[in-house]
Design a protein around this motif. Sequence first.
Motif, PDB file in Angstrom:
ATOM      1  N   GLY A  96      42.173  42.749  52.974  1.00 49.32           N
ATOM      2  CA  GLY A  96      42.790  41.443  52.796  1.00 49.32           C
ATOM      3  C   GLY A  96      42.799  41.012  51.344  1.00 49.32           C
ATOM      4  O   GLY A  96      43.770  40.416  50.870  1.00 49.32           O
ATOM      5  N   TRP A  97      41.740  41.337  50.612  1.00 50.92           N
ATOM      6  CA  TRP A  97      41.679  40.935  49.206  1.00 50.92           C
ATOM      7  C   TRP A  97      42.720  41.674  48.394  1.00 50.92           C
ATOM      8  O   TRP A  97      43.266  41.135  47.433  1.00 50.92           O
ATOM      9  CB  TRP A  97      40.288  41.147  48.642  1.00 50.92           C
ATOM     10  N   ARG A  98      43.037  42.902  48.753  1.00 51.63           N
ATOM     11  CA  ARG A  98      44.066  43.649  48.032  1.00 51.63           C
ATOM     12  C   ARG A  98      45.438  43.023  48.242  1.00 51.63           C
ATOM     13  O   ARG A  98      46.222  42.891  47.306  1.00 51.63           O
ATOM     14  CB  ARG A  98      44.087  45.107  48.482  1.00 51.63           C
ATOM     15  N   LEU A  99      45.697  42.646  49.469  1.00 44.95           N
ATOM     16  CA  LEU A  99      46.971  41.997  49.779  1.00 44.95           C
ATOM     17  C   LEU A  99      47.081  40.679  49.028  1.00 44.95           C
ATOM     18  O   LEU A  99      48.133  40.358  48.458  1.00 44.95           O
ATOM     19  CB  LEU A  99      47.090  41.778  51.284  1.00 44.95           C
ATOM     20  N   ALA A 100      46.004  39.906  48.979  1.00 46.73           N
ATOM     21  CA  ALA A 100      46.012  38.636  48.264  1.00 46.73           C
ATOM     22  C   ALA A 100      46.208  38.860  46.761  1.00 46.73           C
ATOM     23  O   ALA A 100      46.950  38.115  46.111  1.00 46.73           O
ATOM     24  CB  ALA A 100      44.718  37.883  48.529  1.00 46.73           C
ATOM     25  N   ALA A 101      45.572  39.863  46.204  1.00 47.18           N
ATOM     26  CA  ALA A 101      45.706  40.152  44.774  1.00 47.18           C
ATOM     27  C   ALA A 101      47.131  40.572  44.433  1.00 47.18           C
ATOM     28  O   ALA A 101      47.715  40.100  43.446  1.00 47.18           O
ATOM     29  CB  ALA A 101      44.715  41.241  44.364  1.00 47.18           C
ATOM     30  N   ILE A 102      47.707  41.443  45.239  1.00 50.60           N
ATOM     31  CA  ILE A 102      49.080  41.891  44.985  1.00 50.60           C
ATOM     32  C   ILE A 102      50.048  40.716  45.092  1.00 50.60           C
ATOM     33  O   ILE A 102      50.944  40.553  44.255  1.00 50.60           O
ATOM     34  CB  ILE A 102      49.461  43.031  45.952  1.00 50.60           C
ATOM     35  N   SER A 103      49.855  39.889  46.096  1.00 52.29           N
ATOM     36  CA  SER A 103      50.735  38.730  46.276  1.00 52.29           C
ATOM     37  C   SER A 103      50.609  37.758  45.113  1.00 52.29           C
ATOM     38  O   SER A 103      51.613  37.279  44.586  1.00 52.29           O
ATOM     39  CB  SER A 103      50.404  38.006  47.581  1.00 52.29           C
ATOM     40  N   SER A 104      49.386  37.465  44.700  1.00 52.07           N
ATOM     41  CA  SER A 104      49.205  36.489  43.616  1.00 52.07           C
ATOM     42  C   SER A 104      49.744  37.024  42.296  1.00 52.07           C
ATOM     43  O   SER A 104      50.364  36.273  41.537  1.00 52.07           O
ATOM     44  CB  SER A 104      47.738  36.096  43.490  1.00 52.07           C
ATOM     45  N   PHE A 105      49.560  38.314  42.014  1.00 51.24           N
ATOM     46  CA  PHE A 105      50.109  38.874  40.783  1.00 51.24           C
ATOM     47  C   PHE A 105      51.631  38.914  40.823  1.00 51.24           C
ATOM     48  O   PHE A 105      52.292  38.726  39.798  1.00 51.24           O
ATOM     49  CB  PHE A 105      49.536  40.265  40.506  1.00 51.24           C
ATOM     50  N   SER A 106      52.202  39.149  41.992  1.00 46.06           N
ATOM     51  CA  SER A 106      53.659  39.141  42.117  1.00 46.06           C
ATOM     52  C   SER A 106      54.209  37.744  41.868  1.00 46.06           C
ATOM     53  O   SER A 106      55.203  37.580  41.154  1.00 46.06           O
ATOM     54  CB  SER A 106      54.075  39.630  43.508  1.00 46.06           C
ATOM     55  N   VAL A 107      53.574  36.742  42.433  1.00 47.86           N
ATOM     56  CA  VAL A 107      54.019  35.363  42.221  1.00 47.86           C
ATOM     57  C   VAL A 107      53.850  34.986  40.756  1.00 47.86           C
ATOM     58  O   VAL A 107      54.734  34.352  40.160  1.00 47.86           O
ATOM     59  CB  VAL A 107      53.235  34.400  43.148  1.00 47.86           C
ATOM     60  N   LEU A 108      52.750  35.381  40.140  1.00 51.09           N
ATOM     61  CA  LEU A 108      52.515  35.100  38.732  1.00 51.09           C
ATOM     62  C   LEU A 108      53.590  35.748  37.858  1.00 51.09           C
ATOM     63  O   LEU A 108      54.093  35.125  36.913  1.00 51.09           O
ATOM     64  CB  LEU A 108      51.125  35.577  38.322  1.00 51.09           C
ATOM     65  N   ALA A 109      53.961  36.974  38.171  1.00 46.25           N
ATOM     66  CA  ALA A 109      54.998  37.667  37.405  1.00 46.25           C
ATOM     67  C   ALA A 109      56.337  36.945  37.530  1.00 46.25           C
ATOM     68  O   ALA A 109      57.051  36.776  36.535  1.00 46.25           O
ATOM     69  CB  ALA A 109      55.114  39.110  37.878  1.00 46.25           C
ATOM     70  N   VAL A 110      56.689  36.511  38.731  1.00 44.06           N
ATOM     71  CA  VAL A 110      57.952  35.791  38.929  1.00 44.06           C
ATOM     72  C   VAL A 110      57.941  34.481  38.151  1.00 44.06           C
ATOM     73  O   VAL A 110      58.932  34.119  37.500  1.00 44.06           O
ATOM     74  CB  VAL A 110      58.202  35.554  40.439  1.00 44.06           C
TER      75      VAL A 110
END
Length: 116
Positions: free
Chosen positions: A65-79
């Motif tokens: 779950g933490w990996r999914l949260a990290a990927i999602s947050s970095f994707s949102v940050l990049a956008v």
Amino acid sequence: MASNVLCALCGLIIATIVNGQRSLCNSKEFWSSDIDQCVSCSTCKQYPKTPSCNTCTFTEERSDGWRLAAISSFSVLAVVLVAAGLIIGVMLHRRTANNRPLREPIEETTGPLYQA
């Protein structure tokens, strides 16, 4: 002496049969001598005091779950960063476009009031 050899031979045969039955179980099962069949190791999680549960090896199921949260947050940050960069670029372009000097002089035309 013959009876000792006969007993040893019988014990060897019984041990071979039991080990043969145990080898029929896959890696996620253990042999239960009480019911004479393979039992799933998942019963050891529910009933940890079951005999022969010590033969089961459990791998801890890791939560990703933490990996999914990290990927999602970095994707949102990049956008957000890309969008902010584009907005700042457009604003700077508009500001500098209004202050540019003319490159070619305006041609002055003579009209009826200004005769050459």
